[in-house]
Structure formats: C-alpha cells, structure tokens
Design an enzyme around this catalytic site. Structure first.
Site, mmCIF file in Angstrom:
data_model
loop_
_atom_site.group_PDB
_atom_site.id
_atom_site.type_symbol
_atom_site.label_atom_id
_atom_site.label_comp_id
_atom_site.label_asym_id
_atom_site.label_seq_id
_atom_site.Cartn_x
_atom_site.Cartn_y
_atom_site.Cartn_z
ATOM 1 N N HIS B 67 0.825 -1.213 0.000
ATOM 2 C CA HIS B 67 0.000 0.000 0.000
ATOM 3 C C HIS B 67 0.862 1.267 0.000
ATOM 4 O O HIS B 67 0.570 2.243 -0.690
ATOM 5 C CB HIS B 67 -0.932 -0.037 1.223
ATOM 6 C CG HIS B 67 -1.710 1.224 1.438
ATOM 7 N ND1 HIS B 67 -1.327 2.176 2.341
ATOM 8 C CD2 HIS B 67 -2.826 1.700 0.835
ATOM 9 C CE1 HIS B 67 -2.181 3.184 2.309
ATOM 10 N NE2 HIS B 67 -3.105 2.918 1.405
ATOM 11 N N GLU B 70 2.127 1.886 -3.382
ATOM 12 C CA GLU B 70 1.062 2.454 -4.215
ATOM 13 C C GLU B 70 1.038 3.979 -4.068
ATOM 14 O O GLU B 70 0.941 4.710 -5.058
ATOM 15 C CB GLU B 70 -0.289 1.850 -3.787
ATOM 16 C CG GLU B 70 -1.503 2.512 -4.399
ATOM 17 C CD GLU B 70 -2.644 2.701 -3.391
ATOM 18 O OE1 GLU B 70 -3.041 1.725 -2.743
ATOM 19 O OE2 GLU B 70 -3.117 3.850 -3.255
#
Lengths: 424, 428
Positions: B67, B70
């Site tokens: 994450h 990202e």
C-alpha cells in the site's frame, strides 16, 4: 439518446430517456414536497411502509419473490433533501428484455410493480397495516440513532444542521424521534393521502425502448389515472435565492469517540449574477475538489496533515463545505493552512493552467453523466427541480466561458460561516 | 489477439500475452464516453515474505509495504507528481491496494493517449527518496486513523483474526502506525523490482477502443526489462480450524454490528478455475436461500426485530484464503447466529427447495449481467478475477451447470458450524 418530458396531468410529469447503452432499464418515481418540520418524519417513514406490501403483493416476502423472479430486479426506496424540498424516491432496475435468457416482457411488469408499491399500498381498516407502520417506525428510529455510526458523515451533517438552525434546510431528512412516537397507522395514512394529492410527481423511464409506447402504458395505468391534478408547490432554490450576506464566523467543537478529528468548514456565497453557478463550480474545483486542488496539495501533499482533504459545492443551497480528517492536535495548523488557501483564491493566486484543468475536470464529469443511468436521472431531476433545463452542451459551453476575473470576483464574496470540529 | 465472446452479455474480450509476460485484456464498448484502464501487479498486503528472483535469501517486509508503494509510485524524478499531471489532463486517476493486488488506474473522456503516456511512464519509473518516504508516513497515518473510526472495518478485521491463525490476511492493508515507521526507500525498491515486472502484471481496458490499435499503443510505451525468474512467495501453513469462535469490541455505535464468518479450506490441488467459479456461484445461491430477502429466516429475524435490514452476503477468496462473511446489524447478534445455525442444520436435513433455488439462480444471473454496464466495474472485476486465475465470463458460462444437487453438496462441505466465527462491535 433523446430526452422527452411530458406533463400527463397538471403537476405530474413523465421523463423518457431513450438510450441503448445499457443492459438494464431503470424506472423511477419522485414525490417532491417542501421540507416542513410538521411532516418531515411522516414523509421519511412513508417509503419504508410502502415497500412492505401492496394490495396485490401483501408481504415483503411476496415482493422479494417477485423481484427475484424478475432476474434480480432491484427495488430501492429512500428519502432525500434537495434544496428546501424533501424528495421521496423509488427506483426499480431490471434487465433489459434483450438480455434475458428467454423471451419475456419484464419492462411492463416492472412498471406495474413500481406503481403498485407507490400508489396501491396494503390497507387495513381504512389505514395502513398497523404491524408494518409499527415495525418501520423502529427502522427509522434506528436510522436516526445510527447517524453517529459514520463519524465523517455525522460531522458534515451536523455542520449543515448548525448552519441552518431553525430553517427548513436544517431539518434532518429522516425526521425526529419525538415526532415518530406520535405516528400511528391512521394518521400516517392521512399524511400519505395528502402527500399523494399535493406532491409534485416525476416519473422517469430510462432504457432502450422503441417509442413512447412505454409512456402511454404509464399514463393508462389505473393507479396513475386515479391521481388528481395539483399545483406545483415545490421550492426552487437558485444562486439568486441563496445569496447569503456575511455573518460573524461561529465555531463549534463537539466530542465523540473518535481517533481522528473531523474538520468541516461551511462557506457562504454572497454573490449573484446569471450563470454564477458555473464560476462557483470552477472556484470549488480549484480550491478543493480535484487532486491538483489547493486543499489536496497544501493540506495533504505539502504539510502531510491529512489523507482526506477536500471541498464540495452544494449547489442548491449555494454553500461550499471544506472537509479534512486530521490529527486532533493539528487543528490550528490545518485551519491556518486552509485560511491561507481561501486568501490565495481571493488574491487570484492560481494559474491559468489551474483554471483550464478545472474546466477539463468539470467537462469530463458532465460527459460521463450519460454513461450511468442513475446519474443521468439525477441530473435531469436536479434540472427539473431548479425549474430550468440546461442541456449537456450548454452546460459545457457555460463552463468553458468562465474567466479568471469572474473566479476572483466570486472568491472575494465567499465568507466563512462556521468552523465545526469533531474531536474526542 | 485471442477473442473471447460471450453471447449472453453480448460482449467480446480481446486478450494478448506479450513476450515480456504482460497480459493485456481489452473490452470494447461502443457508445460509452468513458474510457477506463487498470494496470495491476500481483502484489498485495499478504505478500510479505518471499524470495526474489535470482536470490536465495528470504525477504520479510513490514506490514503495509504494498500500500505504501502504491502511494509513492506517483512521485517522479523531475519533481512532478503523476497524479497532478493526470488530473491536469482532465482525467480522473487513482490507485488502490487489496490483499493480493495493487492497481493504478484512470478514467477519461478525452486525452486518452497522453494519459496513457503518463500512466505507463510513472508505473515504470520508481523514484523514492528518504524525504518523500518520510512525508508519506503522516498521510498514511491519517488514512489508518480514518479506518480506525469505521466500526464496519474493525468488526470485519476482528472476524478475520478469529478465523486465521497465521495467514497474513489478518494484517491491515495499510499496516499500522508502528509498521509503516519501519518502511524505507530500500524496501520499496526491493519490492518494486521484484513485483513490478511485466510478467507479474496485467492491464485491462474497457471503453470505445479498437483493440489491435490499442495493443500497439501499449507496446510502444513499454520499457525493456530483463526476463524475470520466478518469485517464490512464502505463506505460512494455515490450519483448517479457526482460532476462536467469538470476539466483541466496544465502540461508539448506535446498535451492535456483526460479522458471522465461515472459514473455507483451500484445495491447492483442485484449483481449476471452473470448479472455483461453480463453487462460488453455489455459495452465493445458498447464502441467499438461507438468509436472503425472500428466505424464511430473514422473515423470522425481521419480524422478531432481530435484524432491520438484509445482511450483506459475501464469499471472499484468493489463492491463499477463502471464507464466507455475513455482515449486519442487530440488538442481539448471538441470537442471529443461533438461528442461522438452526436454519443451516434444517437445510442440510432435506433436499433444496427447487423453486427457491431456481429463483435465486435467476437473480444471480441478472446480477452478473448488470456488471457489464459500467466500464469501471468491468475492469475491476476482470483484474480481480485474473489474480485468482479466473476469466470473469466464466461466471455467466458456468451458472447453468450449478444444480441443486451440487449446491447441496457445497452446503454440506462448506457451511460447517465448527468453522464459524462471530465478531461483534457493540455500543460502549
């Protein structure tokens, strides 16, 4: 794609959106009345009771079985606040006849079912069925109490409520528990009859239908025939009626069990010229709606204070709301950065490129409205309630013609009304 | 390109696997203004232990790296941020991370090719510095805290922790404030180099496209990467049984919320996509027959005020985990659980009601068809299913083969009381 409006009776309109983009047909009925403390709670309860049973399908179970048999048709009911109006909404979505595994005429069945639910409720001794009313009173009570479950939304609606204290728009769309207690099957049925005879009624059909045979089918429906003519009494909110003079900024801090502080700032717009809404739209995109906006760039990307930091334009009431989820101790810091952004807007500290980007953002948004059946219906309903139909083309043209000077002019007439902070 | 046609939804999927290993899927949709693309890598929150290609050592990474990566992919060496660049083009760009994949996407009406330039450039250009990594910790910290205030997220995570002993699905996708503190640029580069190789990625497009032309546009924008060896992902052994049956947490909610979940086993030997799809369809039908809107149990629960609206029913699975989750609100979640268990026993004791079965099957068919109206939904679905080794069309093709007898067998195997947990969040 084509869009046709027809007044089938005074105060009752059909809206036919012919489109071949979708595998589904969408039908909708909206009943619109001015928001009123005296009946906001009853009106919120009515859709919940109506979906419990009709004279033909007497129980929720029977309705569900019917919907499942129609390849999982969706029946959705609800209540919304659009400007100073309360709108009762009913949607029915079904597969388009071209996509059924066998030949059937689902669309007519769907229309009948929807009209049956809205206009032909199950009766008991000249009133609604008592059991349903009592059960749904509890449902609405739970919804009202459940408001605290989503803290972001709670902070936002509390801010609006505070800004419009004592005014129509300050009413909660689901009503009030103390009023709920006074409702019974008889007086609710009276409210329903009054609603049906007075509300502005809009019926939407969106799908791949050859001609307006489908509209004729609605007109000839027995339940529709029974409806009386009515005056359209709904309230038209525009930038002109919603121009708001500068007031002293109020501050409200409330406490709940939160780990993150929820900051909401309500802004008033003290300005009106024809088409000023397009200027405000662009102001808002530059301030806080897009990822290149001042809020996102400065509160999130530069200062790293928030994950979510944005603003939204509430057109019907001509307000902008700034929202950010922040560390509670960073309240002052975040507030100062936000105030700087508002000052920057006033001083015209944004580039021509930012204006162009904001225009592209708005235009791309308006183009894709037609790619979704429900957003297209919402768009046209908004136009209908604002009393003026603007085509997608004109909307885009208006956005494109906005100038820097206009945005700065608006910026200098936007004032803080309230700073609301939800903390622990 | 390979063309897969589905006559029921009247759509075609064009598929190509390039020499570098990248899979490209394109679904042309005439008349739709919106164009949508997702570029996805098979790297999610559960991939926290692995042996990178050409290495022998195991790498173990802090929670939340997929994450974090990202978030950081958008920053570029020339000081620009690709999210800004894409937004400036008038396109709506975003990214998200799940348990088993990370997606970079945009939707647009105009400027598709310039936006594709930017998307393909930034996903192929990692740029991490000590400074930009540090700054992101504040932003992600607020994202984690935002979720901490969502009781629905809390109750679901607790259900997972009750079911899985070792499986990393119990880790929050974003990690925790403590775990992200340990993330630095080196671990981000390591994961980028390991997982962001074309052979570990898929691209999916839906919109008004000419597939062959679009394929050439993609090829032009791909940078050369050396061939990649195998990524050895290491997942802990997960016992069949659950950890514990019940968990309750207090939060500020108006009424208790609950997740009743059933742990399912993963049969790694029998993971052919059509049998997984059939099982998934059968479970969806069974869940709706058990507690869906027209079921006897729902009626009973509603009338006795144990629930006030239809629970949310879901079968969630990847190659590493599988479970059923029933989410709802009730003043007495344990009573709901008891009645559900009774109903399961009752259903197991006889043949399935054929009329009911067929009705729910029709409904599920309708739900599948509806997915094909929205280009965003199409891309998300095809990508998520791809990560599970499934082509989404298989749902529409296999639904006919799900018989009441087969569903009954799934009921007996999967709806096992011993593997059932309940997680509750109640008012404090």
């Amino acid at each position: 794609m084509s869009y046709e409006i027809k007044e089938i009776k005074k105060g009752i309109k059909t809206h036919f959106i012919k489109t071949n983009k979708f595998k589904t047909d969408l039908f909708a009925i909206f009943l619109t009345v001015p928001l009123d403390k005296n009946n906001v709670t009853q009106n919120a309860l009515i859709p919940a009771v109506l979906r419990r049973g009709t004279e033909n399908l007497k129980t929720q179970e029977e309705i569900s079985i019917m919907l499942e048999n129609m390849y999982g048709a969706n029946l959705d009911c609800g209540v919304e606040k659009i400007g100073d109006n309360q709108v009762l909404k009913f949607y029915l979505e079904t597969l388009n006849d071209n996509f059924l595994p066998q030949v059937e005429n689902l669309s007519k069945r769907a229309i009948e079912l929807m009209l049956d639910v809205v206009l032909n409720p199950l009766m008991e001794n000249d009133a609604f069925k008592k059991e349903y009313v009592e059960a749904e009173k509890k449902t609405i009570k739970r919804i009202i109490e459940g408001r605290i479950d989503n803290k972001d939304l709670y902070a936002y609606t509390r801010c609006i409520e505070e800004m419009y204290k004592g005014k129509q728009y300050g009413l909660y769309k689901y009503g009030y528990i103390e009023d709920l207690e006074k409702i019974n099957a008889e007086n609710l049925y009276e409210s329903y009859k009054k609603l049906l005879s007075e509300a502005k009624i809009d019926i939407f059909v969106s799908g791949n239908f050859e001609n307006n045979e489908i509209i004729k089918y609605i007109e000839e429906n027995e339940n529709i025939q029974k409806l009386n003519e009515r005056e359209d009494k709904h309230i038209i909110n525009t930038e002109e009626t919603e121009k708001k003079e500068k007031v002293e900024v109020s501050t409200l801090h409330e406490s709940k069990d939160v780990t993150q502080g929820k900051l909401v700032i309500g802004l008033d717009i003290d300005f009106y010229k024809p088409n000023s809404r397009y200027v405000i739209c662009l102001y808002n995109v530059i301030l806080g709606e897009s990822a290149t906006s001042k809020m996102f760039q400065n509160v999130r990307e530069k200062a790293g204070l928030a994950y979510s930091a944005r603003s939204t334009y509430l057109r019907q009431k001509n307000n902008i709301f700034i929202r950010a989820g922040i560390e509670i101790e960073n309240y002052e810091k975040a507030l100062n950065i936000i105030k700087e952004q508002l000052e920057d807007m006033k001083n015209g500290n944004f580039t021509d490129e930012e204006i162009e980007n904001a225009k592209k953002y708005m235009i791309s948004g308006i183009k894709t409205v037609q790619d979704e059946q429900d957003s297209e219906i919402t768009y046209y309903l908004g136009q209908e309630l604002s009393g003026k139909l603007i085509s997608f083309e004109d909307y885009m043209k208006n956005i494109n013609s906005v100038t820097r000077e206009q945005i700065v002019e608006i910026a200098n007439n936007i004032n803080m009304n309230i700073i609301y902070f939800l903390k622990n | 390109m390979q063309i897969i046609e589905n006559s029921r939804v009247k759509e075609k999927l064009y598929v190509e696997k390039l020499e570098n290993g990248l899979t490209i899927m394109i679904m042309p949709k005439a008349n739709i203004q919106k164009k949508y693309v997702i570029w996805s890598t098979n790297f999610g929150s559960i991939d926290n232990k692995f042996i990178a290609p050409n290495e022998n050592e195991e790498t173990f990474i802090p929670d939340g790296v997929a994450h974090f990566l990202e978030h950081k992919m958008f920053e570029q060496p020339n000081g620009t941020n690709s999210l800004d660049t894409l937004t400036a083009l008038g396109v709506n760009a975003n990214a998200y991370t799940s348990t088993d994949h990370t997606c970079y996407l945009f939707e647009c009406t105009d400027n598709f090719l310039p936006a594709l330039d930017e998307l393909m450039d930034y996903v192929q250009t990692p740029y991490f510095t000590d400074q930009n990594v540090e700054k992101e910790k504040g932003i992600i910290g607020q994202e984690i805290k935002m979720y901490d205030d969502y009781p629905q997220w809390e109750v679901y995570m607790n259900a997972l922790r009750n079911m899985y002993k070792n499986n990393p699905i119990t880790i929050d996708i974003a990690g925790s404030i403590e775990s992200i503190a340990k993330i630095d640029k080196d671990v981000l580069y390591k994961c980028y180099n390991t997982f962001y190789h074309p052979s570990n990625m898929v691209m999916c497009f839906a919109g008004d496209f000419v597939p062959e032309q679009l394929l050439e546009e993609v090829k032009k924008r791909l940078k050369n990467r050396e061939k990649h060896g195998e990524i050895k992902r290491i997942y802990p052994e997960e016992p069949e049984e659950i950890v514990k049956k019940e968990i309750t947490k207090q939060m500020e909610v108006s009424m208790p919320i609950f997740v009743i979940a059933i742990k399912d086993s993963i049969d790694s030997k029998n993971c052919k996509s059509d049998s997984i799809v059939k099982k998934h369809i059968a479970i969806e039908i069974l869940l709706n027959m058990l507690i869906g809107k027209s079921s006897k149990l729902y009626k009973n629960l509603y009338e006795s005020e144990l629930i006030t609206e239809e629970p949310y029913l879901e079968y969630e699975f990847s190659k590493q985990y599988a479970h059923i989750a029933i989410t709802g609100q009730s003043n007495n979640p344990k009573e709901v659980l008891k009645k559900l268990q009774e109903e399961i026993r009752n259903m197991k004791s006889k043949d399935l009601d054929i009329e009911h079965f067929q009705r729910i099957k029709n409904m599920i068919y309708g739900n599948y068809v509806k997915e094909y109206d929205d280009v965003a939904e199409i891309c998300r679905m095809f990508v998520a299913d791809y990560m599970k080794g499934i082509n989404s069309f298989e749902y529409i093709e296999n639904y006919k083969q799900v018989t009441p007898e087969y569903a009954k067998q799934v009921l007996d195997e999967v709806f096992n009381e011993e593997k059932m947990v309940i997680s509750i969040v109640e008012p404090n």
